[in-house]
Design an enzyme around this catalytic site. Structure first.
Site, PDB file in Angstrom:
ATOM      1  N   ARG A 133      -1.895   6.667   9.770  1.00  0.00           N
ATOM      2  CA  ARG A 133      -1.934   6.168   8.388  1.00  0.00           C
ATOM      3  C   ARG A 133      -1.988   7.338   7.410  1.00  0.00           C
ATOM      4  O   ARG A 133      -1.727   8.474   7.775  1.00  0.00           O
ATOM      5  CB  ARG A 133      -3.164   5.278   8.226  1.00  0.00           C
ATOM      6  CG  ARG A 133      -3.237   4.125   9.246  1.00  0.00           C
ATOM      7  CD  ARG A 133      -2.690   2.874   8.674  1.00  0.00           C
ATOM      8  NE  ARG A 133      -2.838   1.718   9.526  1.00  0.00           N
ATOM      9  CZ  ARG A 133      -3.663   0.694   9.289  1.00  0.00           C
ATOM     10  NH1 ARG A 133      -4.482   0.721   8.255  1.00  0.00           N
ATOM     11  NH2 ARG A 133      -3.667  -0.354  10.080  1.00  0.00           N
ATOM     12  N   LYS A 146      -6.305   6.931  12.116  1.00  0.00           N
ATOM     13  CA  LYS A 146      -6.642   7.550  10.832  1.00  0.00           C
ATOM     14  C   LYS A 146      -7.047   9.009  11.022  1.00  0.00           C
ATOM     15  O   LYS A 146      -7.806   9.328  11.932  1.00  0.00           O
ATOM     16  CB  LYS A 146      -7.800   6.787  10.168  1.00  0.00           C
ATOM     17  CG  LYS A 146      -7.465   5.330   9.879  1.00  0.00           C
ATOM     18  CD  LYS A 146      -8.632   4.599   9.270  1.00  0.00           C
ATOM     19  CE  LYS A 146      -8.258   3.162   8.945  1.00  0.00           C
ATOM     20  NZ  LYS A 146      -9.393   2.384   8.411  1.00  0.00           N
ATOM     21  N   ARG A 171       0.836  -1.212   0.000  1.00  0.00           N
ATOM     22  CA  ARG A 171       0.000   0.000   0.000  1.00  0.00           C
ATOM     23  C   ARG A 171       0.870   1.261   0.000  1.00  0.00           C
ATOM     24  O   ARG A 171       1.787   1.385   0.808  1.00  0.00           O
ATOM     25  CB  ARG A 171      -0.901   0.000   1.229  1.00  0.00           C
ATOM     26  CG  ARG A 171      -1.897   1.150   1.264  1.00  0.00           C
ATOM     27  CD  ARG A 171      -2.761   1.086   2.519  1.00  0.00           C
ATOM     28  NE  ARG A 171      -3.618  -0.078   2.529  1.00  0.00           N
ATOM     29  CZ  ARG A 171      -4.157  -0.589   3.640  1.00  0.00           C
ATOM     30  NH1 ARG A 171      -3.931  -0.034   4.802  1.00  0.00           N
ATOM     31  NH2 ARG A 171      -4.928  -1.644   3.573  1.00  0.00           N
ATOM     32  N   LYS A 203      -4.235   1.029  14.740  1.00  0.00           N
ATOM     33  CA  LYS A 203      -4.158   1.987  13.633  1.00  0.00           C
ATOM     34  C   LYS A 203      -4.789   3.317  14.019  1.00  0.00           C
ATOM     35  O   LYS A 203      -5.673   3.375  14.889  1.00  0.00           O
ATOM     36  CB  LYS A 203      -4.851   1.422  12.403  1.00  0.00           C
ATOM     37  CG  LYS A 203      -6.321   1.113  12.592  1.00  0.00           C
ATOM     38  CD  LYS A 203      -6.870   0.525  11.306  1.00  0.00           C
ATOM     39  CE  LYS A 203      -7.911  -0.536  11.571  1.00  0.00           C
ATOM     40  NZ  LYS A 203      -8.401  -1.206  10.392  1.00  0.00           N
ATOM     41  N   CYS A 208     -16.372  -8.361   5.429  1.00  0.00           N
ATOM     42  CA  CYS A 208     -16.372  -8.744   6.840  1.00  0.00           C
ATOM     43  C   CYS A 208     -16.696  -7.502   7.656  1.00  0.00           C
ATOM     44  O   CYS A 208     -16.703  -6.387   7.128  1.00  0.00           O
ATOM     45  CB  CYS A 208     -15.025  -9.359   7.244  1.00  0.00           C
ATOM     46  SG  CYS A 208     -13.783  -8.164   7.763  1.00  0.00           S
ATOM     47  N   CYS A 217     -14.886  -3.064  -0.489  1.00  0.00           N
ATOM     48  CA  CYS A 217     -13.518  -3.465  -0.102  1.00  0.00           C
ATOM     49  C   CYS A 217     -13.076  -4.631  -0.984  1.00  0.00           C
ATOM     50  O   CYS A 217     -13.903  -5.245  -1.649  1.00  0.00           O
ATOM     51  CB  CYS A 217     -13.498  -3.859   1.374  1.00  0.00           C
ATOM     52  SG  CYS A 217     -14.170  -5.502   1.660  1.00  0.00           S
ATOM     53  N   CYS A 237     -13.697  -1.844   6.191  1.00  0.00           N
ATOM     54  CA  CYS A 237     -12.724  -1.017   5.471  1.00  0.00           C
ATOM     55  C   CYS A 237     -13.386  -0.056   4.477  1.00  0.00           C
ATOM     56  O   CYS A 237     -12.822   0.994   4.183  1.00  0.00           O
ATOM     57  CB  CYS A 237     -11.714  -1.897   4.738  1.00  0.00           C
ATOM     58  SG  CYS A 237     -10.725  -2.888   5.870  1.00  0.00           S
ATOM     59  N   CYS A 294      -7.930 -10.734   0.623  1.00  0.00           N
ATOM     60  CA  CYS A 294      -7.934 -10.372   2.047  1.00  0.00           C
ATOM     61  C   CYS A 294      -8.110 -11.597   2.933  1.00  0.00           C
ATOM     62  O   CYS A 294      -9.095 -12.338   2.798  1.00  0.00           O
ATOM     63  CB  CYS A 294      -9.046  -9.362   2.334  1.00  0.00           C
ATOM     64  SG  CYS A 294      -9.136  -9.000   4.105  1.00  0.00           S
TER      65      CYS A 294
HETATM   66 FE1  SF4 Z   1     -10.819  -7.490   4.326  1.00  0.00          FE
HETATM   67 FE2  SF4 Z   1     -12.852  -7.130   5.943  1.00  0.00          FE
HETATM   68 FE3  SF4 Z   1     -11.345  -5.029   5.237  1.00  0.00          FE
HETATM   69 FE4  SF4 Z   1     -12.945  -6.169   3.473  1.00  0.00          FE
HETATM   70  S1  SF4 Z   1     -13.583  -5.113   5.349  1.00  0.00           S
HETATM   71  S2  SF4 Z   1     -10.808  -5.625   3.131  1.00  0.00           S
HETATM   72  S3  SF4 Z   1     -12.886  -8.304   4.048  1.00  0.00           S
HETATM   73  S4  SF4 Z   1     -10.694  -6.775   6.451  1.00  0.00           S
END
Ligand code: SF4
Length: 577
Positions: free
Chosen positions: A147, A219, A78, A217, A483, A438, A487, A444
């Site tokens: 970050r 932000k 990244r 983290k 998940c 995401c 993100c 991931c």
């Molecule tokens: Fe991975 Fe969960 Fe972030 Fe999506 S929200 S990138 S599945 S950690």
């Protein structure tokens, strides 16, 4: 026994403390002849801007002889891009890197960064060196540190407000970056001790972070009340510019936003940032450091699930948090200014820049710059940047802004994009323009189910349903994650989809595109193919019963979960007659 062990801190804290400023065994692991690194090195590598991942599709796949394939290790790399501001050579270099060392794609992240995916361990050093070679860095793009600093990317020229926000993003990024020389030693020196292009790295201690860095983290983002395109309320620290007479007179300081939650742990929750105080522009760096130090010294280092600053503020209350910040800052802090967020702009399409030039916002679905079939985004960007060499900006809705376009070149650039299958903003529905997802599968490691790979088709279906109700031109923001880590900020838009089990999602409703309100759980464990049928009755009732100026999220918030359920039940009952 180390201090962290004595205090029974989490494994990651013990690791950081003993890592000699993020060195650990990274060098040894990089040279150990395997295709992966140890868990400890993987945890430290995050601070260097890279995640060890494996191809999740391969985990279950079988070899020709029927044996399990096992893990195919690879790395995500990244790049930190403060304010999303990037030059043509820098972006083109990333395109070369993804072709040479990655999976042939790059991704604009939801926080204005760039990601290479599918980088093999043997190519990690070359990738990171390549990024530094064009004067960008991966240092602190991930990990328990400050970050990437987000800021509104709109390239409005000769405008002191936008200039100041962009410049602040840069200054803060420099001010808050780790001082460890580990990054320089590991990645930028070659075997003969020569270094690639690199801004200065001074061999000093970590005066702000200390040995343990932050508990989690951190932000930070900078926004305007009329344009919250970077979603300030979802950040640990936000600076909302207060503008008077076309000049920034100061910033409202927002603290404690964060999206991640763990459904099995009730103590976790998404949170919007709260207004702490107002500071003048010259006070920003010091207040940022004071707040970061409060989190450094008082954030939870035992349980990483509740280590973000939002939990510290939740446990203490805002008043105690503010008192503590005042002690670190050294003086009392005033009440915040009454101004607040009231608008958002995705900056897509053609706009006057203010200096006679134009800028063009190009929607990149899920931020994925790739060539696939007739849609050749990567080739188009190479062609346009190769010919015009303009500065670019990355948006937090994963779009790309092409800056400094001479009006005489407008038709040519449009033509070049169209030839490569890219649609212009006015050809896209608002629901597609404001959608983000995401990466989730296959890269991931935490993904429970699909996100980026299913979102485009889901939008197709939503568009059909919206068209049926005459709502196709309605701005409805939809964010999806694979998940609950969140993100892609799924808890604040009009509609959020959060992966809960394989192929199943929790649906959140009642947020808004401005990112100022958290949604609520409307339905849980909804299979992907049921998502649109579940939403369809609500689109109909929204169309029929909305109040003037009411958005879909506002409507859902007003009606509430019980009211929405009653509406859906009534529609289903009618349809079954
Ligand atoms: Fe991975 Fe969960 Fe972030 Fe999506 S929200 S990138 S599945 S950690």
């Amino acid at each position: 026994m180390s201090t962290a062990e004595e205090l029974k801190l989490s494994k990651v804290e013990v690791l950081k403390e003993g890592s000699r400023q993020l060195r650990g065994s990274i060098v040894e692991d990089l040279c150990n002849g395997t295709d992966h690194v140890s868990e400890d090195s993987a945890n430290l590598l995050k601070h260097h801007g890279t995640y060890q991942q494996d191809d999740r599709d391969d985990r279950k796949a079988k070899n020709a002889d029927g044996t399990k394939k096992g893990k195919s290790y690879m790395f995500m790399v990244r790049t930190r891009v403060p304010g999303g501001r990037i030059t043509a050579p820098q972006l083109l270099a990333h395109l070369d890197l993804c072709d040479n060392y990655g999976n042939g794609t790059i991704r604009i992240t939801t926080r204005q960064g760039l990601q290479l995916h599918g980088v093999l361990k043997e190519n990690l050093k070359a990738s990171i060196r390549g990024i530094n070679h064009v004067f960008l860095t991966t240092l602190a793009a991930c990990g328990d540190v400050e970050r990437n600093i987000c800021a509104c990317p709109a390239p409005i020229r000769n405008n002191p407000v936008r200039d100041e926000m962009q410049s602040l993003a840069y200054r803060l990024a420099e001010h808050l970056k780790p001082r460890s020389t580990a990054y320089y030693e590991i990645w930028l020196k070659d075997d003969e001790g020569n270094q690639t292009n690199v801004a200065e790295f001074q061999p000093v201690e970590e005066p702000m972070y200390g040995k343990l860095y932050l508990p989690r983290k951190f932000k930070t983002a900078i926004a305007l009340p009329d344009d919250n395109c970077i979603d300030i309320y979802s950040n640990d620290l936000g600076f909302l510019a207060i503008v008077e007479d076309d000049k920034i007179v100061g910033y409202n300081v927002l603290v404690g936003g964060g999206m991640g939650r763990t459904p099995s742990a009730e103590k976790t929750f998404p949170a919007l940032a709260q207004k702490l105080t107002f500071v003048t522009p010259d006070q920003v760096p010091d207040i940022a450091v004071a707040i970061i130090k409060v989190q450094r010294d008082h954030g939870n280092r035992v349980d990483r699930k509740v280590a973000r600053m939002k939990y510290l503020i939740h446990n203490w209350g805002l008043a105690k948090f503010k008192e503590t910040v005042e002690q670190y800052y050294g003086q009392p802090l005033p009440e915040p200014h009454p101004a607040d967020v009231y608008g958002v702009d995705d900056h897509m399409g053609w706009h006057e820049q203010g200096d006679g030039k134009l800028f063009l916002g190009v929607n990149i679905e899920n931020g994925r710059i790739k060539d696939e079939g007739n849609l050749r985004i990567k080739t188009a960007i190479r062609a346009v940047l190769g010919k015009y060499g303009m500065e670019c900006r990355l948006t937090a809705l994963q779009g790309l802004i092409l800056c400094d376009i001479d009006p005489a070149d407008r038709n040519d650039i449009e033509q070049m994009l169209r030839e490569h299958g890219i649609k212009l903003a006015e050809e896209l529905t608002p629901v597609r323009r404001y959608a983000i997802a995401c990466p989730a599968f296959p890269t991931c490691g935490l993904s429970i189910t699909e996100s980026e790979r299913v979102m485009p088709e889901l939008i197709d279906q939503v568009e059909i349903e919206l068209a049926r109700h005459g709502l196709l031109h309605e701005r409805i923001s939809m964010h999806m994650t694979g998940c609950p880590n969140g993100c892609a900020r799924p808890y604040t838009p009009d509609i959020g989809f959060v992966g809960k089990a394989v192929g199943k999602y929790t649906i959140f409703l009642g947020g808004n595109a401005e990112g100022t309100r958290l949604g609520f759980i409307y339905k849980d464990m909804i299979p992907l193919e049921q998502v649109v049928p579940v939403l369809a009755p609500l689109f109909g009732s929204f169309k029929a019963d909305r109040q003037p100026g009411e958005s879909f999220g506002d409507y859902c918030c007003r009606v509430g979960v019980e009211g929405l359920n009653a509406i859906a039940d009534a529609v289903l009952a009618k349809e079954s007659l």
